[in-house]
Design a protein around this motif. Structure first.
Motif, short mmCIF file in Angstrom:
data_model
loop_
_atom_site.label_atom_id
_atom_site.label_comp_id
_atom_site.label_asym_id
_atom_site.label_seq_id
_atom_site.Cartn_x
_atom_site.Cartn_y
_atom_site.Cartn_z
N SER A 15 3.59 7.62 -1.64
CA SER A 15 3.12 8.05 -0.33
C SER A 15 2.42 6.90 0.40
O SER A 15 1.99 5.92 -0.22
CB SER A 15 2.15 9.23 -0.48
OG SER A 15 0.92 8.77 -1.04
N ALA A 17 -0.50 7.03 1.79
CA ALA A 17 -1.90 7.00 1.36
C ALA A 17 -2.05 6.26 0.03
O ALA A 17 -2.98 5.46 -0.14
CB ALA A 17 -2.45 8.42 1.26
N ASP A 58 -6.75 8.81 2.42
CA ASP A 58 -5.87 9.97 2.36
C ASP A 58 -4.85 9.92 3.49
O ASP A 58 -4.68 8.88 4.14
CB ASP A 58 -6.70 11.26 2.40
CG ASP A 58 -7.56 11.38 3.66
OD1 ASP A 58 -7.34 10.63 4.64
OD2 ASP A 58 -8.46 12.24 3.67
N GLU A 59 -4.18 11.03 3.73
CA GLU A 59 -3.15 11.07 4.77
C GLU A 59 -3.73 10.87 6.17
O GLU A 59 -3.07 10.30 7.04
CB GLU A 59 -2.36 12.38 4.70
CG GLU A 59 -1.54 12.54 3.42
CD GLU A 59 -0.59 11.37 3.15
OE1 GLU A 59 0.02 10.84 4.11
OE2 GLU A 59 -0.47 10.97 1.99
#
Length: 118
Positions: A15, A17, A58-59
């Motif tokens: 991902s 992140a 994080d995202e």
């Protein structure tokens, strides 16, 4: 990776992140090396790592990097700006990315992620 073929672990590992968390760790380890050489004040890397532990990337962070990249047109510049915003530590900002190229961060992090994937 095509979504239907990926495991949850691989999806998380690759991902945005996760990539940025790895970039941040590489930046922190570089700060530790500069500290050992006496070029950066002792504790700078520890403050960065502490900030990242208290407020993990994080995202939302990944979205902020994407916003900044639209302006900067450079992934690492966007990342370092977002990281300074995220941590709010001006002392870390002064030394972040010192003596490094984008490839130093990207390639090192990529190899770490490949090792983790294996």
């Amino acid at each position: 990776m095509i979504a239907r073929y990926q495991t949850e672990e691989m999806r998380a590992l690759w991902s945005e992140a996760s990539r940025y968390r790895t970039w941040a760790r590489v930046e922190a380890y570089a700060l530790e090396a500069w500290e050992a050489l006496g070029e950066v004040p002792k504790g700078t890397a520890a403050r960065l790592l502490q900030a990242l532990e208290e407020k993990p990337l994080d995202e939302r962070f990944a979205l902020r990097v994407a916003e900044l990249e639209e302006v900067t047109r450079h992934d690492l510049v966007a990342f370092t700006r977002a990281l300074v915003e995220w941590t709010g530590d001006e002392e870390v900002a002064r030394y972040l990315h010192l003596g490094l190229t984008s490839s130093d961060i990207v390639d090192t992090a990529q190899n770490f992620l490949l090792k983790e994937a294996l």
